[in-house]
Design a protein around this motif. Structure first.
Motif, PDB file in Angstrom:
ATOM      1  N   ARG A  55      -0.252 -48.231  17.091  1.00  0.00           N
ATOM      2  CA  ARG A  55      -0.641 -47.026  16.351  1.00  0.00           C
ATOM      3  C   ARG A  55      -2.141 -46.885  16.144  1.00  0.00           C
ATOM      4  O   ARG A  55      -2.651 -45.780  16.004  1.00  0.00           O
ATOM      5  CB  ARG A  55       0.079 -46.998  15.016  1.00  0.00           C
ATOM      6  N   PHE A  56      -2.847 -48.018  16.120  1.00  0.00           N
ATOM      7  CA  PHE A  56      -4.283 -47.989  15.861  1.00  0.00           C
ATOM      8  C   PHE A  56      -5.021 -48.851  16.891  1.00  0.00           C
ATOM      9  O   PHE A  56      -5.621 -49.870  16.547  1.00  0.00           O
ATOM     10  CB  PHE A  56      -4.582 -48.480  14.434  1.00  0.00           C
ATOM     11  N   PRO A  57      -4.990 -48.437  18.156  1.00  0.00           N
ATOM     12  CA  PRO A  57      -5.641 -49.245  19.196  1.00  0.00           C
ATOM     13  C   PRO A  57      -7.169 -49.260  19.086  1.00  0.00           C
ATOM     14  O   PRO A  57      -7.817 -50.067  19.733  1.00  0.00           O
ATOM     15  CB  PRO A  57      -5.185 -48.574  20.495  1.00  0.00           C
ATOM     16  N   GLU A  58      -7.716 -48.407  18.246  1.00  0.00           N
ATOM     17  CA  GLU A  58      -9.172 -48.309  18.117  1.00  0.00           C
ATOM     18  C   GLU A  58      -9.756 -49.289  17.096  1.00  0.00           C
ATOM     19  O   GLU A  58     -10.959 -49.290  16.865  1.00  0.00           O
ATOM     20  CB  GLU A  58      -9.585 -46.868  17.764  1.00  0.00           C
ATOM     21  N   VAL A  59      -8.908 -50.128  16.506  1.00  0.00           N
ATOM     22  CA  VAL A  59      -9.388 -51.143  15.559  1.00  0.00           C
ATOM     23  C   VAL A  59      -8.812 -52.502  15.952  1.00  0.00           C
ATOM     24  O   VAL A  59      -7.824 -52.586  16.676  1.00  0.00           O
ATOM     25  CB  VAL A  59      -9.032 -50.807  14.088  1.00  0.00           C
ATOM     26  N   ASP A  98     -13.548 -60.343  21.646  1.00  0.00           N
ATOM     27  CA  ASP A  98     -13.856 -59.497  22.806  1.00  0.00           C
ATOM     28  C   ASP A  98     -13.843 -58.020  22.432  1.00  0.00           C
ATOM     29  O   ASP A  98     -14.701 -57.250  22.861  1.00  0.00           O
ATOM     30  CB  ASP A  98     -12.850 -59.745  23.937  1.00  0.00           C
ATOM     31  N   PHE A  99     -12.854 -57.630  21.647  1.00  0.00           N
ATOM     32  CA  PHE A  99     -12.726 -56.240  21.190  1.00  0.00           C
ATOM     33  C   PHE A  99     -14.007 -55.812  20.464  1.00  0.00           C
ATOM     34  O   PHE A  99     -14.557 -54.745  20.714  1.00  0.00           O
ATOM     35  CB  PHE A  99     -11.509 -56.133  20.260  1.00  0.00           C
ATOM     36  N   ILE A 100     -14.477 -56.657  19.569  1.00  0.00           N
ATOM     37  CA  ILE A 100     -15.673 -56.348  18.775  1.00  0.00           C
ATOM     38  C   ILE A 100     -16.903 -56.280  19.670  1.00  0.00           C
ATOM     39  O   ILE A 100     -17.731 -55.366  19.537  1.00  0.00           O
ATOM     40  CB  ILE A 100     -15.844 -57.386  17.645  1.00  0.00           C
ATOM     41  N   GLY A 111     -21.567 -50.841  18.545  1.00  0.00           N
ATOM     42  CA  GLY A 111     -21.986 -49.808  17.603  1.00  0.00           C
ATOM     43  C   GLY A 111     -21.046 -49.657  16.415  1.00  0.00           C
ATOM     44  O   GLY A 111     -21.415 -49.091  15.389  1.00  0.00           O
ATOM     45  N   ASP A 112     -19.839 -50.184  16.549  1.00  0.00           N
ATOM     46  CA  ASP A 112     -18.833 -50.034  15.497  1.00  0.00           C
ATOM     47  C   ASP A 112     -18.693 -51.268  14.610  1.00  0.00           C
ATOM     48  O   ASP A 112     -18.095 -51.190  13.541  1.00  0.00           O
ATOM     49  CB  ASP A 112     -17.461 -49.734  16.117  1.00  0.00           C
ATOM     50  N   TYR A 113     -19.184 -52.405  15.080  1.00  0.00           N
ATOM     51  CA  TYR A 113     -18.966 -53.663  14.373  1.00  0.00           C
ATOM     52  C   TYR A 113     -20.266 -54.461  14.291  1.00  0.00           C
ATOM     53  O   TYR A 113     -21.143 -54.319  15.135  1.00  0.00           O
ATOM     54  CB  TYR A 113     -17.939 -54.530  15.109  1.00  0.00           C
TER      55      TYR A 113
END
Length: 150
Positions: A87-91, A120-122, A127-129
């Motif tokens: 549901r929240f693949p962007e976090v 890896d995601f971060i 720019g987001d983390y």
């Protein structure tokens, strides 16, 4: 720049008075522009409200997964974590919660895999983390499952 008065010559060069030439067209264009601006503002407001609702839902689901891990309900916690991912693949929360589930199960290799996915995601979204967070997850993963040759 001075505004054209109704009885002034039309700026288009037709020799007619502005009110008899381009006034209606200019007023219609101005009205359309203000309508478009109002609709854009409404759209931005809807997006903000939707984001806030998503944030509340994300927080609720993420916290619920943590609570399930703490309560030892690991199958339910895993399902909640996978739901977060879908549901929240962007976090990063889904990967983080899966790492917590596997760590609680004692499967350190699998927990480390998910914590490395968080890192890896971060790193893919600088720019987001804060990239220090990626280092913390990487260190946690390396502590649970040291890389070969360490």
């Amino acid at each position: 720049m001075a505004q054209t008065g109704r009885n002034d010559p039309c700026p288009c060069g037709s020799s007619k008075k502005y009110k008899r030439c381009c006034l209606q067209k200019d007023e219609a264009a101005s009205l359309a522009k203000s309508d478009a601006a109002r609709e854009a503002a409404r759209s931005r407001a809807r997006a903000v409200l939707d984001a806030l609702a998503d944030d509340d839902e994300l927080d609720t689901l993420s916290n619920a997964a943590v609570d399930l891990v703490r309560a030892g309900k690991l199958d339910e916690a895993e399902a909640a974590a996978r739901d977060l991912l879908a549901r929240f693949p962007e976090v990063h929360d889904g990967y983080d919660r899966l790492g917590m589930v596997y760590e609680a199960r004692g499967d350190m290799k699998q927990a480390a895999l998910y914590y490395r996915k968080v890192a890896d995601f971060i790193r893919q979204r600088p720019g987001d983390y804060d990239l220090e967070l990626a280092d913390k997850f990487q260190n946690l993963a390396d502590r649970l499952d040291p890389p070969a040759g360490s």
